[in-house]
Design a protein around this motif. Structure first.
Motif, mmCIF file in Angstrom:
data_model
loop_
_atom_site.group_PDB
_atom_site.id
_atom_site.type_symbol
_atom_site.label_atom_id
_atom_site.label_comp_id
_atom_site.label_asym_id
_atom_site.label_seq_id
_atom_site.Cartn_x
_atom_site.Cartn_y
_atom_site.Cartn_z
ATOM 1 N N HIS A 53 5.604 -75.932 40.468
ATOM 2 C CA HIS A 53 6.044 -74.812 41.304
ATOM 3 C C HIS A 53 5.820 -75.096 42.783
ATOM 4 C CE1 HIS A 53 7.035 -72.457 37.867
ATOM 5 N NE2 HIS A 53 5.790 -72.426 37.416
ATOM 6 N N ILE A 54 4.709 -75.730 43.106
ATOM 7 C CA ILE A 54 4.436 -76.063 44.513
ATOM 8 C C ILE A 54 5.463 -77.067 45.021
ATOM 9 C CG2 ILE A 54 2.794 -77.210 46.056
ATOM 10 C CD1 ILE A 54 0.561 -75.899 44.319
ATOM 11 N N LEU A 55 5.736 -78.108 44.229
ATOM 12 C CA LEU A 55 6.712 -79.116 44.630
ATOM 13 C C LEU A 55 8.107 -78.516 44.757
ATOM 14 C CD1 LEU A 55 7.061 -82.060 45.357
ATOM 15 C CD2 LEU A 55 7.354 -82.571 42.934
ATOM 16 N N GLN A 56 8.468 -77.639 43.848
ATOM 17 C CA GLN A 56 9.764 -76.968 43.944
ATOM 18 C C GLN A 56 9.836 -76.099 45.200
ATOM 19 O OE1 GLN A 56 9.919 -75.043 40.105
ATOM 20 N NE2 GLN A 56 11.335 -76.585 39.314
ATOM 21 N N ALA A 57 8.754 -75.426 45.552
ATOM 22 C CA ALA A 57 8.739 -74.597 46.760
ATOM 23 C C ALA A 57 8.899 -75.454 48.014
ATOM 24 C CB ALA A 57 7.451 -73.784 46.832
ATOM 25 N N VAL A 58 8.244 -76.612 48.042
ATOM 26 C CA VAL A 58 8.363 -77.515 49.184
ATOM 27 C C VAL A 58 9.797 -78.022 49.309
ATOM 28 C CG1 VAL A 58 7.663 -79.776 50.076
ATOM 29 C CG2 VAL A 58 5.941 -78.190 49.215
ATOM 30 N N LEU A 59 10.385 -78.445 48.195
ATOM 31 C CA LEU A 59 11.763 -78.930 48.219
ATOM 32 C C LEU A 59 12.742 -77.809 48.551
ATOM 33 C CD1 LEU A 59 11.718 -81.447 45.230
ATOM 34 C CD2 LEU A 59 11.674 -81.948 47.676
ATOM 35 N N PHE A 60 12.449 -76.591 48.103
ATOM 36 C CA PHE A 60 13.276 -75.428 48.448
ATOM 37 C C PHE A 60 13.235 -75.191 49.961
ATOM 38 C CE2 PHE A 60 13.911 -70.902 49.189
ATOM 39 C CZ PHE A 60 15.074 -70.652 48.475
ATOM 40 N N ALA A 61 12.045 -75.287 50.563
ATOM 41 C CA ALA A 61 11.912 -75.107 52.018
ATOM 42 C C ALA A 61 12.703 -76.183 52.762
ATOM 43 C CB ALA A 61 10.444 -75.137 52.423
ATOM 44 N N LEU A 62 12.653 -77.412 52.268
ATOM 45 C CA LEU A 62 13.469 -78.470 52.865
ATOM 46 C C LEU A 62 14.955 -78.150 52.734
ATOM 47 C CD1 LEU A 62 11.557 -81.683 51.742
ATOM 48 C CD2 LEU A 62 11.724 -80.743 54.052
ATOM 49 N N GLY A 63 15.331 -77.564 51.600
ATOM 50 C CA GLY A 63 16.718 -77.146 51.393
ATOM 51 C C GLY A 63 17.147 -76.088 52.393
ATOM 52 N N VAL A 64 16.261 -75.175 52.722
ATOM 53 C CA VAL A 64 16.571 -74.150 53.726
ATOM 54 C C VAL A 64 16.815 -74.808 55.080
ATOM 55 C CG1 VAL A 64 15.609 -72.189 55.022
ATOM 56 C CG2 VAL A 64 15.357 -72.287 52.540
ATOM 57 N N LEU A 65 16.002 -75.803 55.420
ATOM 58 C CA LEU A 65 16.207 -76.522 56.675
ATOM 59 C C LEU A 65 17.546 -77.259 56.679
ATOM 60 C CD1 LEU A 65 12.636 -77.984 57.293
ATOM 61 C CD2 LEU A 65 13.723 -76.045 58.443
ATOM 62 N N VAL A 66 17.889 -77.878 55.557
ATOM 63 C CA VAL A 66 19.171 -78.582 55.445
ATOM 64 C C VAL A 66 20.326 -77.601 55.608
ATOM 65 C CG1 VAL A 66 20.683 -79.798 53.822
ATOM 66 C CG2 VAL A 66 18.301 -80.502 54.070
ATOM 67 N N MET A 67 20.248 -76.459 54.960
ATOM 68 C CA MET A 67 21.332 -75.484 55.050
ATOM 69 C C MET A 67 21.450 -74.895 56.455
ATOM 70 S SD MET A 67 22.920 -75.662 52.342
ATOM 71 C CE MET A 67 24.085 -74.422 52.863
ATOM 72 N N THR A 68 20.325 -74.670 57.109
ATOM 73 C CA THR A 68 20.359 -74.166 58.480
ATOM 74 C C THR A 68 21.038 -75.183 59.394
ATOM 75 O OG1 THR A 68 18.315 -72.925 58.108
ATOM 76 C CG2 THR A 68 18.939 -73.329 60.396
ATOM 77 N N ALA A 69 20.668 -76.435 59.241
ATOM 78 C CA ALA A 69 21.293 -77.491 60.050
ATOM 79 C C ALA A 69 22.785 -77.595 59.747
ATOM 80 C CB ALA A 69 20.603 -78.825 59.787
ATOM 81 N N PHE A 70 23.153 -77.454 58.474
ATOM 82 C CA PHE A 70 24.564 -77.528 58.110
ATOM 83 C C PHE A 70 25.368 -76.406 58.760
ATOM 84 C CE2 PHE A 70 27.961 -75.789 55.484
ATOM 85 C CZ PHE A 70 28.863 -76.840 55.548
#
Length: 84
Positions: A53-70
């Motif tokens: 769950h922690i690793l998924q949350a970290v990767l999810f946060a990275l996904g939010v950064l990717v989507m914001t940049a996109f």
């Protein structure tokens, strides 16, 4: 008071719809990969349920950064407003 500006802005709906549609498609892929990748990496490294769950949350946060940049980059290419 403030006088109305002579150049008003108009929303360019085709651009807005295009960017939102692309964001939905790419977001589904990014966040799906974040959850699946977190699960797979947690199993690979033997992290257990809490680590998963922690690793998924970290990767999810990275996904939010990717989507914001996109969305920001897409907005530069397909402006949401134009001067009318």
């Amino acid at each position: 008071m403030n006088a109305p500006s002579s150049s008003s802005r108009q929303i360019v709906w085709p651009s807005v719809v295009t960017v939102i549609s692309a964001a939905i498609l790419i977001g589904a892929e990014v966040f799906g990969a974040a959850f699946a990748g977190g699960w797979a990496l947690a199993i690979l490294f033997g992290l257990g349920d809490q680590g998963t769950h922690i690793l998924q949350a970290v990767l999810f946060a990275l996904g939010v950064l990717v989507m914001t940049a996109f969305v920001r980059a897409a907005q530069r290419v397909e402006p949401f407003t134009k001067r009318g």
